[in-house]
Design a protein around this motif. Structure first.
Motif, PDB file in Angstrom:
ATOM      1  N   LYS A 249       0.833  -1.126  -0.003  1.00 29.10           N
ATOM      2  CA  LYS A 249       0.129  -0.006  -0.016  1.00 29.10           C
ATOM      3  C   LYS A 249       0.790   1.217  -0.132  1.00 29.10           C
ATOM      4  CE  LYS A 249      -4.302  -1.078   2.280  1.00 29.10           C
ATOM      5  NZ  LYS A 249      -5.504  -0.653   3.300  1.00 29.10           N
ATOM      6  N   SER A 250       0.498   2.284  -0.352  1.00 22.89           N
ATOM      7  CA  SER A 250       0.807   3.731  -0.350  1.00 22.89           C
ATOM      8  C   SER A 250       0.414   4.233   1.010  1.00 22.89           C
ATOM      9  CB  SER A 250       0.446   4.497  -1.378  1.00 22.89           C
ATOM     10  OG  SER A 250       0.886   4.089  -2.573  1.00 22.89           O
ATOM     11  N   ILE A 251       1.028   4.997   1.583  1.00 20.95           N
ATOM     12  CA  ILE A 251       0.736   5.585   2.786  1.00 20.95           C
ATOM     13  C   ILE A 251       0.671   7.351   2.727  1.00 20.95           C
ATOM     14  CG2 ILE A 251       1.108   6.006   5.298  1.00 20.95           C
ATOM     15  CD1 ILE A 251       3.215   3.444   5.186  1.00 20.95           C
TER      16      ILE A 251
ATOM     17  N   TYR B 121       0.642  10.726   4.342  1.00 26.61           N
ATOM     18  CA  TYR B 121       0.649  11.373   5.627  1.00 26.61           C
ATOM     19  C   TYR B 121      -0.040  12.777   5.739  1.00 26.61           C
ATOM     20  CZ  TYR B 121       3.995   7.796   6.711  1.00 26.61           C
ATOM     21  OH  TYR B 121       4.793   6.396   6.702  1.00 26.61           O
TER      22      TYR B 121
ATOM     23  N   VAL C  13      -4.376   2.788  -0.139  1.00 27.96           N
ATOM     24  CA  VAL C  13      -3.589   3.527   0.420  1.00 27.96           C
ATOM     25  C   VAL C  13      -4.018   3.853   1.936  1.00 27.96           C
ATOM     26  CG1 VAL C  13      -5.270   5.689  -0.141  1.00 27.96           C
ATOM     27  CG2 VAL C  13      -3.095   6.237   0.580  1.00 27.96           C
ATOM     28  N   GLU C  14      -3.224   3.920   2.753  1.00 24.64           N
ATOM     29  CA  GLU C  14      -3.415   4.010   4.241  1.00 24.64           C
ATOM     30  C   GLU C  14      -3.142   5.472   4.669  1.00 24.64           C
ATOM     31  OE1 GLU C  14      -0.200   2.277   6.611  1.00 24.64           O
ATOM     32  OE2 GLU C  14      -1.328   2.797   8.507  1.00 24.64           O
TER      33      GLU C  14
ATOM     34  N   VAL D   9      -2.543   8.427   7.288  1.00 23.46           N
ATOM     35  CA  VAL D   9      -2.044   8.668   8.595  1.00 23.46           C
ATOM     36  C   VAL D   9      -2.089  10.042   9.000  1.00 23.46           C
ATOM     37  CG1 VAL D   9      -0.071   8.159  10.352  1.00 23.46           C
ATOM     38  CG2 VAL D   9      -0.644   6.441   8.319  1.00 23.46           C
TER      39      VAL D   9
ATOM     40  N   ARG E  34       4.126   8.283  14.533  1.00 16.47           N
ATOM     41  CA  ARG E  34       4.542   7.822  13.125  1.00 16.47           C
ATOM     42  C   ARG E  34       5.252   8.824  12.612  1.00 16.47           C
ATOM     43  NH1 ARG E  34       0.107   3.914  10.548  1.00 16.47           N
ATOM     44  NH2 ARG E  34       1.722   3.722   9.185  1.00 16.47           N
TER      45      ARG E  34
END
Lengths: 77, 77
Positions: free
Chosen positions: B3-5, B7, B30-31, B33, B41
């Motif tokens: 997955k992409s993240i 932020y 996509v996560e 955050v 994080r």
């Protein structure tokens, strides 16, 4: 329009971002435009809100500036 | 990781970019955050090369800074 448009000017940052964007959203979903070579499309990019390249204009018309390669002033110089 | 993240820190620019990214690459890919809230994080984001938010880290580990909402210094302040 249903495709995104990725505007770039051939800079290293542009090429790297292009590969990432194509991998993420799929080559069939994005039109890649080199506005350093196809200068007739510079005004189209500016009208879409593009201030620097590389940039992705979404199907909804939002300009996403991705990292920073060159300003539009640099592209036009 | 596959997955992409994405932020972000809850800023208006972040929220707008999040909607665009989710629409482009799909919510399952996509996560998201919120490093303003999940401060544990922040260092993970910095290690991935994130200098400002919103930013997307691709499955290959490339950091794509999308527009500009806030610097990491602002997020940590």
């Amino acid at each position: 329009m249903s495709k995104s448009i990725f505007y770039h000017a051939g800079c290293p940052v542009c090429v790297s971002a292009e590969q990432d964007i194509v991998n993420l959203i799929g080559v069939d979903n994005v039109e890649v435009v080199h506005i350093g070579e196809d200068r007739s499309r510079i005004s189209e990019a500016e009208n879409a809100g593009v201030k620097s390249v590389p940039a992705l204009v979404t199907p909804k018309g939002n300009a996403l500036h991705i990292n920073f390669g060159a300003s539009m002033a640099d592209v036009k110089a």
